[in-house]
Design an enzyme around this catalytic site. Sequence first.
Site, mmCIF file in Angstrom:
data_model
loop_
_atom_site.group_PDB
_atom_site.id
_atom_site.type_symbol
_atom_site.label_atom_id
_atom_site.label_comp_id
_atom_site.label_asym_id
_atom_site.label_seq_id
_atom_site.Cartn_x
_atom_site.Cartn_y
_atom_site.Cartn_z
ATOM 1 C CE1 TYR A 142 -25.951 22.725 -18.700
ATOM 2 C CE2 TYR A 142 -25.567 20.386 -18.877
ATOM 3 C CZ TYR A 142 -25.081 21.676 -18.776
ATOM 4 O OH TYR A 142 -23.731 21.893 -18.773
ATOM 5 C CG ASP A 220 -15.381 28.433 -6.687
ATOM 6 O OD1 ASP A 220 -15.896 27.521 -6.015
ATOM 7 O OD2 ASP A 220 -15.366 29.618 -6.298
ATOM 8 C CG ASP A 244 -21.484 19.149 -19.426
ATOM 9 O OD1 ASP A 244 -20.727 18.332 -19.959
ATOM 10 O OD2 ASP A 244 -22.220 19.933 -20.068
ATOM 11 C CG ASP A 248 -15.857 16.979 -20.905
ATOM 12 O OD1 ASP A 248 -16.202 15.796 -20.722
ATOM 13 O OD2 ASP A 248 -16.121 17.612 -21.945
#
Length: 355
Positions: A142, A220, A244, A248
């Site tokens: 990011y 994964d 991130d 979530d």
Amino acid sequence: MTKIAILPGDGIGPEVVREALKVLEIVEKKMEKKFEKVFGYIGGDAIDKFGEPLPEETKKICLEADAIFLGSVGGPKWDDLPPQKRPEIGGLLALRKMLNLYANIRPIRVYKSLVTISPLKEEVIRDGVDLVTVRELSYGVYYGEPRGIDEEKGFDTMIYDRKTVERIARTAFKIARSRRKKVTSVDKANVLYSSMLWRKVVSEVAVEYPDVELSHMYVDNAAMQLVLKPSQFDVILTTNMFGDIISDESAALPGSLGLLPSASFGDKNLYEPAGGSAPDIAGKNVANPIAQILSLAMMLEYSFGMAEVARKIERAVEMVIDEGYRTKDIADDPEKAVSTSRMGDLICRKLEEIW
Ligand code: NAD
């Protein structure tokens, strides 16, 4: 005196912060300790009063405090403003940037008596879900340079250096020490060079914490394991982008955002619920205050060294849920749901009882 900056913000923020402060009052009474509470404006609340989402006065309050306790920001009233002037970007993101946050800590619990509201099948979560994601917040893809876009291509740089990985790894190992002493470091070291360094450095830091068990998992697989067997995780340590997504994904497991606290560590630590300002239910006294109350518990533990008090608050919350009390977001029968303030009172009463 220990100083807390309190920023209730918008939507349900003020309603749930009020309940958390009732809990703090009990802690103060029982511990015979007073916190200095300085209130500030942020988000839409600050735009309405000062014309900007993060006024100088609020910055000053935060920088002078020992910890920052935030409700939430944003709402339809301010959605048409230019991005930098909006509550989320100009307020909360600007505050996070000012605090140089480097770690985001999100505990996830599926309470035994709330398994029916989890989106996962009962047999998958029967063993209990009690995990914490520790996400690196200041580095990674990011922020990496070079990055850019033209008509033909867009590109980003995923970068991690030793110092940054060491710092976040130590944060995760320390948290694991106060829990079940297991760290799962999540990366993509079979493909990404930045992950190869990540894995190497995390393994080196692990030597300083011989009482904590370290395992590595590809991201994964971790995404899959979180829905297949979430009980296997204690502390999940991961990078900015993987965190991130993983945090979530795990936030969906308990079944309501109203249950989820968070903490972010930086120059000053910031404590806030994982959810937003919930404008759809704001002002109705129906929001769940538990996320805010558990964020308070995190603040007492991580900023003020009051781990035992934090455990007491968590136990009071769990007991009230086990006794069958529900706010609307977690109720099977909304007719029987209790209000925000009643839930706050029940938790306070329970806390006094078990102290
Ligand atoms: P949201 O988290 O506010 O709400 C999503 C859903 O969860 C809604 O149905 C809401 O009612 C419910 N919910 C959230 N917290 C709850 C609680 N404590 N009790 C009961 N139900 C709860 O997300 P959204 O609807 O996408 O965003 C609403 C506003 O909040 C937007 O302006 C957004 O930008 C802002 N937002 C702020 C933050 C923050 O302040 N940290 C985070 C996310 C979104």
